[in-house]
Motif scaffolding. Structure first.
Motif, mmCIF file in Angstrom:
data_model
loop_
_atom_site.group_PDB
_atom_site.id
_atom_site.type_symbol
_atom_site.label_atom_id
_atom_site.label_comp_id
_atom_site.label_asym_id
_atom_site.label_seq_id
_atom_site.Cartn_x
_atom_site.Cartn_y
_atom_site.Cartn_z
ATOM 1 N N GLY A 1 38.459 -22.374 1.879
ATOM 2 C CA GLY A 1 39.696 -21.968 1.227
ATOM 3 C C GLY A 1 40.723 -23.083 1.188
ATOM 4 N N ARG A 2 40.286 -24.311 1.403
ATOM 5 C CA ARG A 2 41.157 -25.487 1.344
ATOM 6 C C ARG A 2 40.473 -26.555 0.500
ATOM 7 N N VAL A 3 41.248 -27.345 -0.185
ATOM 8 C CA VAL A 3 40.693 -28.425 -0.997
ATOM 9 C C VAL A 3 40.466 -29.638 -0.106
ATOM 10 N N PRO A 4 39.252 -30.170 -0.049
ATOM 11 C CA PRO A 4 38.986 -31.362 0.756
ATOM 12 C C PRO A 4 39.809 -32.548 0.290
ATOM 13 N N ASP A 5 40.218 -33.373 1.238
ATOM 14 C CA ASP A 5 41.033 -34.545 0.968
ATOM 15 C C ASP A 5 40.177 -35.717 0.502
ATOM 16 N N SER A 6 39.023 -35.909 1.133
ATOM 17 C CA SER A 6 38.140 -37.015 0.748
ATOM 18 C C SER A 6 36.739 -36.809 1.306
#
Length: 129
Positions: A63-68
């Motif tokens: 439920g979170r967008v990965p940073d990298s």
């Protein structure tokens, strides 16, 4: 505007002139008309596709967008990736909490497993041991 001329036939059909013409075998005619098809590709075909697949699937689960994506490598059964995710945003940004996840995918690009391997603040740097 002039009416369009009807299409012209090159040869009259056999019934009209009584002449019997040999017909082409159906296989050859069908083979000429249909373009050759390539076999369908399944799975992830390269590193970029594997990276996108890891990010999309982990994002759905957490439920979170990965940073990298900090690492990606092929394995015997598919792909393994290390994906960095912001777990807690803070101000200033350097105090935000990030987590590193180990993501395992099969050859088809489907996520098999994921595991959080580390949590750290964004401002922290790794030091050699």
């Amino acid at each position: 505007m002039a009416a369009a001329e009807p299409g012209r036939r090159r040869r009259p059909p056999p019934e009209e002139d009584g002449e019997v013409r040999p017909t082409r075998p159906a296989k050859k005619a069908a083979a000429r008309k249909a373009p050759a098809r390539k076999p369908p590709r399944h799975g992830v075909t390269g590193a970029a596709a594997a990276m996108r697949s890891a990010v999309e699937q982990l994002s759905t689960l957490l439920g979170r967008v990965p940073d990298s994506v900090s690492s990606l490598r092929p394995s015997e059964d598919g792909w393994e990736a290390q994906v960095e995710v912001v777990e807690l945003e803070r101000i200033p940004d350097t105090t935000s909490i990030l987590a590193s996840y180990k993501v395992t995918m099969d050859e088809e690009g489907e996520l098999i497993s994921y595991e959080r391997t580390r949590r750290y603040s964004r401002g922290m740097i790794d030091r050699p041991t």
